[in-house]
Design an enzyme around this catalytic site. Structure first.
Site, mmCIF file in Angstrom:
data_model
loop_
_atom_site.group_PDB
_atom_site.id
_atom_site.type_symbol
_atom_site.label_atom_id
_atom_site.label_comp_id
_atom_site.label_asym_id
_atom_site.label_seq_id
_atom_site.Cartn_x
_atom_site.Cartn_y
_atom_site.Cartn_z
ATOM 1 N N ASP A 190 -17.047 3.369 -11.645
ATOM 2 C CA ASP A 190 -17.773 3.260 -10.367
ATOM 3 C C ASP A 190 -17.371 4.464 -9.525
ATOM 4 O OD1 ASP A 190 -19.453 2.357 -8.437
ATOM 5 O OD2 ASP A 190 -18.349 0.519 -7.961
ATOM 6 N N ASP B 151 -14.338 6.168 -4.155
ATOM 7 C CA ASP B 151 -14.972 6.245 -5.482
ATOM 8 C C ASP B 151 -14.841 7.627 -6.108
ATOM 9 O OD1 ASP B 151 -15.726 3.573 -5.270
ATOM 10 O OD2 ASP B 151 -17.746 4.015 -4.552
ATOM 11 N N HIS C 139 -27.651 -3.879 -10.086
ATOM 12 C CA HIS C 139 -27.890 -4.874 -9.038
ATOM 13 C C HIS C 139 -29.226 -5.528 -9.387
ATOM 14 C CE1 HIS C 139 -25.419 -1.902 -6.582
ATOM 15 N NE2 HIS C 139 -24.690 -3.000 -6.639
ATOM 16 N N ASP D 72 -31.921 -3.234 -8.715
ATOM 17 C CA ASP D 72 -32.029 -2.029 -9.558
ATOM 18 C C ASP D 72 -32.958 -2.333 -10.732
ATOM 19 O OD1 ASP D 72 -30.090 -0.497 -8.120
ATOM 20 O OD2 ASP D 72 -28.464 -1.476 -9.235
#
Ligand code: GLO
Ligand code: MG
Length: 346
Positions: free
Chosen positions: A284, A251, A51, A54
């Site tokens: 993910d 996830d 991101h 991040d």
């Protein structure tokens, strides 16, 4: 010949996590940035997904500060020998994204989202990737009448066009999910975003990232979704994982819930040479809250192992037999054959 690619794997720093969930606090020690980066290669991963925040501690700071911190991250990942796969603007945590980003009703909020997307592109350029991923988390509604849905489509296309114009080299990848956090997400599936790709100023630079669990939450089959995006030449990344029924976005480790479904995804990726143009196999996945600190990366290493083990199964599957059973329309036997392969009996 299919399957020439040597698969390379990637994940994002958020996939190593302290176990906090919406009902309870962290249960594991926070893993610091440097520790995370050092884990990638050890776990068998070459690619890192980010991101915007991040990469840098905040994007809501002067531009010089963003540039400085992004350069520092570039130095760190180079030091670890990691390849940056993408940058995704995180348009779902900031107060100005409460009502969404590109489709928010307030023009100031929309401008925040556009400005933040430009910053994500600047960050991507510094760390060395041309891929911008859009998971449009809050583009959608809880209350149907709260937005003009037609206008929302127009605004979404305009946002993508803006990004394509801001930088003539970047590519935009849509990662679609039908719900959570929103009740009804705009562009809930791959197919929706694919249609949008062709409405942009440069469809050749707009493509797809498919997450297995997101397809499942929409009641769709991830392998068929992937094949459809491949047909369009637009499957540029995947977020493999698994999902136990229509609940929250779980996830789970890849293949942990439904091995045949995982096999089908690997089969499609292998047969179509996914990875041959540099695409990463992204995972993910999220550690269960019950994992203790020292084993809180099992979800990553196990997902990778399951993928690679399934590649071996895929290689051995007798294509002639599949063709014969298709021709004979004996799909029951075809199903039994694949299940036998997965049980190591064929
Ligand atoms: C959430 C998404 C999320 C994205 C990530 C990258 O459901 O899967 O994890 O993959 O934010 O855009
Ligand atoms: Mg994802």
């Amino acid at each position: 010949m299919a399957g020439k690619a040597v698969f390379r794997f990637s994940f994002g720093p958020w996939n190593i996590h302290d176990g906090a969930d919406v009902f309870g606090p962290p249960v594991r020690k926070k893993v610091e940035r440097a520790q995370k980066l050092a884990l990638y290669k050890k776990l068998g991963f070459d690619g890192i997904q980010f991101h915007d925040d991040d990469v840098v501690s905040s994007v809501d700071v002067p531009h010089d500060q963003i540039v400085k911190e992004a350069k520092e991250m570039k130095r760190l990942i180079d030091g670890e020998g990691l390849i940056p796969e993408f940058v995704a603007p995180r348009l779902w945590e900031h107060p100005q994204t409460i009502d969404g980003g590109y489709t928010a009703n307030d023009p100031k909020d929309r401008e925040y989202a556009l400005e933040r997307s430009r910053k994500a592109i600047d960050i991507a350029n510094i760390i060395g990737t041309r891929n911008i991923v859009l998971w449009p988390a809050r583009e959608g509604v809880y209350v149907n009448e709260s937005k003009d849905h037609r206008l929302a489509s127009e605004r979404f296309v305009a946002a993508v066009d803006m990004m394509l114009g801001y930088d003539k080299n970047i590519r935009v990848l849509g990662e679609m999910k039908p719900n959570e956090p929103m009740d009804h997400a705009y562009l809930p599936t791959t197919g929706h975003f694919l249609a949008l790709c062709y409405k942009t100023v440069d469809p050749s630079r707009v493509g797809i990232l498919i997450e297995s669990a997101h397809a499942l939450l929409a009641g769709l089959d991830p392998a068929i979704e992937m094949a459809y995006a491949i047909y369009h030449g637009k499957l540029w990344s995947v977020h493999l994982n698994d999902q136990n029924g229509l609940k929250f976005d779980e996830d789970r480790a890849f293949g942990a819930v439904n091995l045949k479904r995982a096999f089908d995804q690997v089969f499609v990726l292998w047969e179509n040479d996914f990875g041959a143009s540099g695409e990463f196999v992204g995972l993910d996945v999220k550690a269960l809250r019950t994992q203790k600190d020292d084993v809180a990366t099992r979800h990553l290493s196990n997902s990778r192992k399951i993928f690679l083990d399934l590649v071996e199964v895929v290689k051995k599957v007798d294509r002639k037999k599949i063709e014969q059973l298709r021709a004979a329309r004996d799909y029951e036997e075809l199903e039994y054959y694949i299940v036998s392969c997965l049980m190591g009996r064929a």
